[in-house]
Design an enzyme around this catalytic site. Structure first.
Site, PDB file in Angstrom:
ATOM      1  N   TYR A 264      -9.793 -10.427  -6.529  1.00 35.03           N
ATOM      2  CA  TYR A 264      -8.784 -10.466  -7.587  1.00 35.03           C
ATOM      3  C   TYR A 264      -8.818 -11.764  -8.385  1.00 35.03           C
ATOM      4  O   TYR A 264      -7.964 -11.988  -9.234  1.00 35.03           O
ATOM      5  CB  TYR A 264      -7.383 -10.303  -6.982  1.00 35.03           C
ATOM      6  CG  TYR A 264      -7.182  -8.982  -6.288  1.00 35.03           C
ATOM      7  CD1 TYR A 264      -7.090  -7.802  -7.001  1.00 35.03           C
ATOM      8  CD2 TYR A 264      -7.097  -8.921  -4.897  1.00 35.03           C
ATOM      9  CE1 TYR A 264      -6.917  -6.593  -6.358  1.00 35.03           C
ATOM     10  CE2 TYR A 264      -6.919  -7.718  -4.249  1.00 35.03           C
ATOM     11  CZ  TYR A 264      -6.831  -6.553  -4.982  1.00 35.03           C
ATOM     12  OH  TYR A 264      -6.658  -5.346  -4.354  1.00 35.03           O
TER      13      TYR A 264
ATOM     14  N   HIS B 178      -3.994  -8.934   3.836  1.00 35.40           N
ATOM     15  CA  HIS B 178      -5.441  -8.924   4.066  1.00 35.40           C
ATOM     16  C   HIS B 178      -5.790  -9.770   5.282  1.00 35.40           C
ATOM     17  O   HIS B 178      -5.288 -10.884   5.435  1.00 35.40           O
ATOM     18  CB  HIS B 178      -6.184  -9.488   2.845  1.00 35.40           C
ATOM     19  CG  HIS B 178      -6.225  -8.554   1.691  1.00 35.40           C
ATOM     20  ND1 HIS B 178      -6.459  -8.965   0.394  1.00 35.40           N
ATOM     21  CD2 HIS B 178      -6.064  -7.200   1.624  1.00 35.40           C
ATOM     22  CE1 HIS B 178      -6.435  -7.926  -0.411  1.00 35.40           C
ATOM     23  NE2 HIS B 178      -6.202  -6.848   0.304  1.00 35.40           N
TER      24      HIS B 178
ATOM     25  N   ARG C 117      -1.107  -2.237  -6.882  1.00 36.20           N
ATOM     26  CA  ARG C 117      -1.418  -3.308  -5.926  1.00 36.20           C
ATOM     27  C   ARG C 117      -2.418  -4.288  -6.561  1.00 36.20           C
ATOM     28  O   ARG C 117      -2.265  -5.509  -6.454  1.00 36.20           O
ATOM     29  CB  ARG C 117      -1.995  -2.688  -4.657  1.00 36.20           C
ATOM     30  CG  ARG C 117      -2.357  -3.672  -3.540  1.00 36.20           C
ATOM     31  CD  ARG C 117      -2.682  -2.862  -2.278  1.00 36.20           C
ATOM     32  NE  ARG C 117      -3.362  -3.619  -1.250  1.00 36.20           N
ATOM     33  CZ  ARG C 117      -2.741  -4.364  -0.335  1.00 36.20           C
ATOM     34  NH1 ARG C 117      -1.428  -4.471  -0.349  1.00 36.20           N
ATOM     35  NH2 ARG C 117      -3.431  -5.000   0.601  1.00 36.20           N
TER      36      ARG C 117
ATOM     37  N   ARG D 283       0.850  -1.191   0.000  1.00 38.89           N
ATOM     38  CA  ARG D 283       0.000   0.000   0.000  1.00 38.89           C
ATOM     39  C   ARG D 283       0.887   1.242   0.000  1.00 38.89           C
ATOM     40  O   ARG D 283       2.029   1.206   0.477  1.00 38.89           O
ATOM     41  CB  ARG D 283      -0.900   0.025   1.236  1.00 38.89           C
ATOM     42  CG  ARG D 283      -1.793  -1.198   1.404  1.00 38.89           C
ATOM     43  CD  ARG D 283      -2.569  -1.092   2.718  1.00 38.89           C
ATOM     44  NE  ARG D 283      -3.480  -2.208   2.909  1.00 38.89           N
ATOM     45  CZ  ARG D 283      -3.188  -3.316   3.596  1.00 38.89           C
ATOM     46  NH1 ARG D 283      -1.981  -3.455   4.149  1.00 38.89           N
ATOM     47  NH2 ARG D 283      -4.087  -4.275   3.745  1.00 38.89           N
TER      48      ARG D 283
ATOM     49  N   HIS E 212      -2.622   2.236  -5.757  1.00 39.42           N
ATOM     50  CA  HIS E 212      -3.443   1.054  -5.479  1.00 39.42           C
ATOM     51  C   HIS E 212      -3.702   0.238  -6.745  1.00 39.42           C
ATOM     52  O   HIS E 212      -3.961  -0.966  -6.669  1.00 39.42           O
ATOM     53  CB  HIS E 212      -4.767   1.467  -4.829  1.00 39.42           C
ATOM     54  CG  HIS E 212      -5.149   0.591  -3.679  1.00 39.42           C
ATOM     55  ND1 HIS E 212      -4.450   0.562  -2.487  1.00 39.42           N
ATOM     56  CD2 HIS E 212      -6.147  -0.320  -3.538  1.00 39.42           C
ATOM     57  CE1 HIS E 212      -5.013  -0.310  -1.661  1.00 39.42           C
ATOM     58  NE2 HIS E 212      -6.031  -0.862  -2.276  1.00 39.42           N
TER      59      HIS E 212
ATOM     60  N   LYS F 287      -1.621  -2.403   8.290  1.00 43.21           N
ATOM     61  CA  LYS F 287      -2.662  -1.829   9.133  1.00 43.21           C
ATOM     62  C   LYS F 287      -2.523  -2.370  10.548  1.00 43.21           C
ATOM     63  O   LYS F 287      -2.287  -3.548  10.757  1.00 43.21           O
ATOM     64  CB  LYS F 287      -4.044  -2.177   8.565  1.00 43.21           C
ATOM     65  CG  LYS F 287      -4.325  -1.506   7.217  1.00 43.21           C
ATOM     66  CD  LYS F 287      -5.726  -1.817   6.737  1.00 43.21           C
ATOM     67  CE  LYS F 287      -6.030  -1.074   5.434  1.00 43.21           C
ATOM     68  NZ  LYS F 287      -7.397  -1.369   4.935  1.00 43.21           N
TER      69      LYS F 287
END
Length: 303
Positions: free
Chosen positions: A280, A271, A248, A148, A245, A172
């Site tokens: 995806y 994730h 990504r 990211r 992104h 994150k």
């Protein structure tokens, strides 16, 4: 409990206990302010006056604003988390958002680059300049790892391990993960660190171990990266949109199209849920045709 005091407590909880990113906190604050403005317009000034009927009225107002289902879902999730916190702390007796159903998300295929488009982007950088070396290293790293933009701006030189060709990324919630990168990214990064980065760093009066620097020798920002990529697209004469992104998305799409395991890609992307990675699993037309031609017994005519 006043609205804004409750918001302040929740933001502190996100910062200290959840270690949420500034972007996450920003969106939470926007969603809470949107709800508070609605409450004031309805003459509601007490948290304990908010019930399910008030929430349903708020949702009606949102839908009249023609917001996307994704935006509405985010607001509901944000406010549900907010009231979960207040209920846990004993500030309210129940969560009025608890039984609100999230609208089904629109299934959109993520935008990604085709290989030919990427090759043009890789070729536009002038590698005789420090900025050109930085730009190539930047786009190679994005495509090689799928990180990211918020993760990229925090990468330091010490986070790179050229012995194992891996990068340490803080995702994150400051969750750590190691991502491998290949030969193209390695060569671009080594050239940039040994040459271009040193030249850029000499333009600044301060020292930093942040990997990617701007023209003044200071750490790149998210806006700076977006500006760089926009210029690269213009130089490549491509009529496509670009944002970090999208690279990504491209990383994940190309990995899965070439047979990578879904759970491996999930781990590489950082994730939390496999369902996030599953967006995806679309297949490009070229890949679909190749699979058909190689798999169907009568796809190829006999001479």
């Amino acid at each position: 409990m006043e609205f804004h005091f409750a918001k302040q407590l929740f933001v502190e909880y996100l910062q200290i206990e959840k270690n949420a990113s500034p972007y996450t906190i920003k969106f939470y604050q926007e969603d809470m302010e949107s709800f508070f403005s609605f409450l004031q317009s309805e003459g509601i000034n007490k948290l304990d006056s908010i019930n399910y009927q008030v929430v349903r009225l708020f949702l009606t107002v949102l839908y009249k604003q023609n917001l996307s289902r994704k935006s509405v879902s985010r607001k509901i999730s944000s406010l549900r988390s907010f009231f979960n916190y207040l209920e846990r702390e004993g500030k309210v007796t129940s969560n009025p958002f608890l039984h609100v159903t999230l609208p089904k998300a629109e299934m959109k295929v993520p935008d990604f680059f085709y290989t030919q488009e990427l090759e043009k982007l890789f070729d536009v950088s002038d590698l005789t300049t420090s900025l050109g070396q930085r730009n190539l290293a930047l786009i190679e790293l994005f495509y090689a790892t799928g990180i990211r933009v918020s993760e990229c701006i925090g990468v330091t030189v010490n986070d790179l391990d050229f012995g194992l060709n891996t990068i340490l990324v803080y995702g994150k919630g400051r969750k750590e993960r190691y991502i491998p990168f290949g030969g193209f990214a390695e060569r671009a990064l080594v050239r940039y660190i040994e040459e271009g980065r040193e030249q850029l760093l000499s333009k600044s009066k301060t020292t930093t171990d942040v990997l990617f620097l701007n023209a003044k020798g200071m750490p790149l920002t998210t806006k700076g990266i977006a500006y760089i990529f926009d210029n690269m697209v213009k130089q490549a004469a491509l009529t496509v949109d670009i944002h970090p992104h999208k690279l990504r998305h491209t990383f994940a799409t190309h990995m899965l199209n070439e047979g990578a395991d879904l759970r491996v890609v999930q781990e590489l992307l950082g994730h939390e849920h496999l369902s996030t990675t599953q967006i995806y699993t679309h297949v490009t037309k070229d890949r679909l045709r190749n699979i058909y031609m190689n798999s169907h017994p009568r796809a190829k005519s006999r001479e």
